[in-house]
Design an enzyme around this catalytic site. Structure first.
Site, PDB file in Angstrom:
ATOM      1  N   GLY A  23       0.953  -1.171  -0.154  1.00  0.00           N
ATOM      2  CA  GLY A  23       0.097   0.061  -0.119  1.00  0.00           C
ATOM      3  C   GLY A  23       0.953   1.262   0.069  1.00  0.00           C
ATOM      4  O   GLY A  23       2.116   1.155   0.253  1.00  0.00           O
ATOM      5  N   ASP A  44       0.796  -8.725   2.247  1.00  0.00           N
ATOM      6  CA  ASP A  44      -0.055  -7.776   1.440  1.00  0.00           C
ATOM      7  C   ASP A  44      -1.016  -8.884   0.626  1.00  0.00           C
ATOM      8  O   ASP A  44      -0.459  -9.896   0.329  1.00  0.00           O
ATOM      9  CB  ASP A  44       0.259  -6.983   0.468  1.00  0.00           C
ATOM     10  CG  ASP A  44      -0.625  -5.679   0.165  1.00  0.00           C
ATOM     11  OD1 ASP A  44      -0.179  -4.523   0.799  1.00  0.00           O
ATOM     12  OD2 ASP A  44      -1.707  -6.045  -0.163  1.00  0.00           O
ATOM     13  N   ASN A  45      -2.396  -8.614   0.206  1.00  0.00           N
ATOM     14  CA  ASN A  45      -2.903  -9.645  -0.526  1.00  0.00           C
ATOM     15  C   ASN A  45      -3.241  -8.893  -1.699  1.00  0.00           C
ATOM     16  O   ASN A  45      -4.198  -9.317  -2.459  1.00  0.00           O
ATOM     17  CB  ASN A  45      -4.419  -9.862   0.018  1.00  0.00           C
ATOM     18  CG  ASN A  45      -5.212  -8.853   0.452  1.00  0.00           C
ATOM     19  OD1 ASN A  45      -4.745  -7.691   0.102  1.00  0.00           O
ATOM     20  ND2 ASN A  45      -6.530  -9.156   1.082  1.00  0.00           N
ATOM     21  N   THR A  48      -5.810  -3.654  -2.565  1.00  0.00           N
ATOM     22  CA  THR A  48      -5.714  -2.234  -2.962  1.00  0.00           C
ATOM     23  C   THR A  48      -4.301  -1.886  -3.400  1.00  0.00           C
ATOM     24  O   THR A  48      -4.010  -0.876  -3.833  1.00  0.00           O
ATOM     25  CB  THR A  48      -6.204  -1.414  -2.218  1.00  0.00           C
ATOM     26  OG1 THR A  48      -5.932  -1.601  -0.875  1.00  0.00           O
ATOM     27  CG2 THR A  48      -7.841  -1.534  -2.023  1.00  0.00           C
ATOM     28  N   LEU A  88      -0.813  -1.935   9.109  1.00  0.00           N
ATOM     29  CA  LEU A  88      -1.278  -0.801   8.200  1.00  0.00           C
ATOM     30  C   LEU A  88      -2.107  -1.417   7.070  1.00  0.00           C
ATOM     31  O   LEU A  88      -1.850  -0.671   6.136  1.00  0.00           O
ATOM     32  CB  LEU A  88       0.216  -0.393   7.595  1.00  0.00           C
ATOM     33  CG  LEU A  88       0.923   0.821   8.723  1.00  0.00           C
ATOM     34  CD1 LEU A  88       2.362   0.593   8.277  1.00  0.00           C
ATOM     35  CD2 LEU A  88       0.471   2.001   8.527  1.00  0.00           C
ATOM     36  N   TYR A 160     -15.304   1.365   7.844  1.00  0.00           N
ATOM     37  CA  TYR A 160     -14.052   1.869   8.139  1.00  0.00           C
ATOM     38  C   TYR A 160     -14.189   2.492   9.389  1.00  0.00           C
ATOM     39  O   TYR A 160     -13.352   1.855  10.450  1.00  0.00           O
ATOM     40  CB  TYR A 160     -13.597   2.701   6.949  1.00  0.00           C
ATOM     41  CG  TYR A 160     -12.402   3.058   7.034  1.00  0.00           C
ATOM     42  CD1 TYR A 160     -11.223   2.168   7.084  1.00  0.00           C
ATOM     43  CD2 TYR A 160     -11.789   4.506   7.294  1.00  0.00           C
ATOM     44  CE1 TYR A 160      -9.772   2.513   7.078  1.00  0.00           C
ATOM     45  CE2 TYR A 160     -10.372   4.855   7.435  1.00  0.00           C
ATOM     46  CZ  TYR A 160      -9.343   4.047   7.249  1.00  0.00           C
ATOM     47  OH  TYR A 160      -8.051   4.458   7.357  1.00  0.00           O
TER      48      TYR A 160
END
Ligand code: UDP
Length: 325
Positions: A23, A44-45, A48, A88, A160
């Site tokens: 990110g 991370d996947n 985004t 994060l 969120y």
């Protein structure tokens, strides 16, 4: 009385885990600790995040990457020493709130819990990257950390806002129940190179519209305010909080406040743009005013933003230009 921050002179020999390393903000955090000599493990996947950030970090010998969905399962770290964990890994743009609300809620609940469990097991220090969104549409201004917020629990931003409020609550619960060495930051609007150009947020939108000469889209009448922090200043704030002694939240950002109309005009001026401003509908629950009170972090550290809005906008515009080549 909060104790002063003591920054380490080197991070050599330390291992830092960054969840969400592909990110925008986390890629800078990873780079920062790699430059201080730490080993950095990124997770991370790519929901985004972008692969180009991982390619950039992979130039460092001490960077290791695992593609994984931290809310489903974590890689096997049984043989790995971990000293610091940065949580994060959350999508954070209002367009994400519409498209992937459940993924946002899962990463901030189950994902954060997996990271806290790892911190407990490894006796690692843990930092939860929360957000100014926990204040919702604030009734007090500027926002101090003691303010508990005004959040609509069923509104379009709630996936969120409430998920981050839950993540903060869980972080404090792990600290109180298990003595995990935790930190919490609340990030205010941050911008800079490596943002997604189609991220939908105001700075990438205004820069790309101003550069291409298309209409600059101000939502509502543009009287709502935001305070924009350049990404390297934010990383400096995050580093100071990680090395503070305090478990309660710190606001992280830049206290210079602009109306959105001023933001549009300023971005156009910096980029010599002759675009026109057009007005569009204000999204539901759009916070009216947002500005961090930075006294808490500044009382324990030398933190002060270094990059002016003009410099930051120009650097970000250069980045978007270089992406088009
Ligand atoms: N905004 C705007 N035009 C745009 C994108 C956003 O006027 O093209 C406004 C938005 O309504 C909000 C502010 O800019 O008041 C900041 O929006 P952003 O999505 O960047 O982040 P937020 O602070 O709302 O999470």
């Amino acid at each position: 009385m909060i104790q002063k921050v003591e920054l380490p002179s080197t991070m050599e020999g330390k291992t830092v885990l960054v969840a969400g390393a592909a990110g925008f903000v986390p890629s800078y955090v990873s780079e920062f600790y790699l430059n201080l000599g730490a080993k950095v493990i990124g997770l991370d996947n790519f929901i985004t995040g972008s692969r180009s950030n991982i390619e950039l970090l992979s130039k460092y010998d001490l960077f290791e990457f695992h593609e994984c969905n931290i809310y489903e399962s974590m890689p096997d770290f049984s043989q790995t020493k971990i000293d610091y964990i940065f949580s994060l890994a959350s999508p954070a743009s209002p367009i994400d709130f519409k498209e992937i609300p459940l993924e946002i809620m899962r990463v901030n609940s189950e994902g954060t819990m997996h990271l806290l469990e790892l911190a407990k097991e490894k006796k690692a220090r843990f930092l939860e990257a929360s957000t100014s969104e926990v204040y919702g549409d604030p009734e007090i201004h500027p926002q101090r950390e003691e303010y508990v917020g005004c959040v609509n629990p069923i509104g379009p931003r709630s996936c969120y806002d409430e998920a981050k409020r839950f993540a903060e609550a869980m972080t404090m619960a792990y600290h109180r129940r298990y003595g995990v060495d935790t930190r919490i930051i609340r990030i205010f609007n941050t911008y800079g190179p490596r943002m997604r150009p189609d991220d939908g947020r105001v700075i990438p939108n205004f820069i790309n519209q101003a550069m291409s000469g298309s209409d600059v889209t101000v939502y509502g009448d543009g009287s709502q305010t935001r305070s924009f922090c350049y990404v390297t200043d934010l990383v400096n704030a995050i580093h100071n909080v990680m090395f503070s002694k305090e478990h309660t939240p710190f606001n992280c950002g830049n206290a210079d406040e602009y109306t959105i109309l001023e933001t549009a005009e300023t971005v156009m001026k910096f980029l010599n743009s002759d675009s026109k401003i057009v007005y569009k509908g204000l999204p539901e629950d759009d916070p009216k005013r947002r500005r961090p009170n930075m006294d808490k972090l500044q009382s324990v550290s030398d933190y002060a933003p270094q990059v002016s809005f003009e410099e930051g906008i120009k650097r970000t515009a250069e980045y978007f230009k270089s992406m088009q080549k």
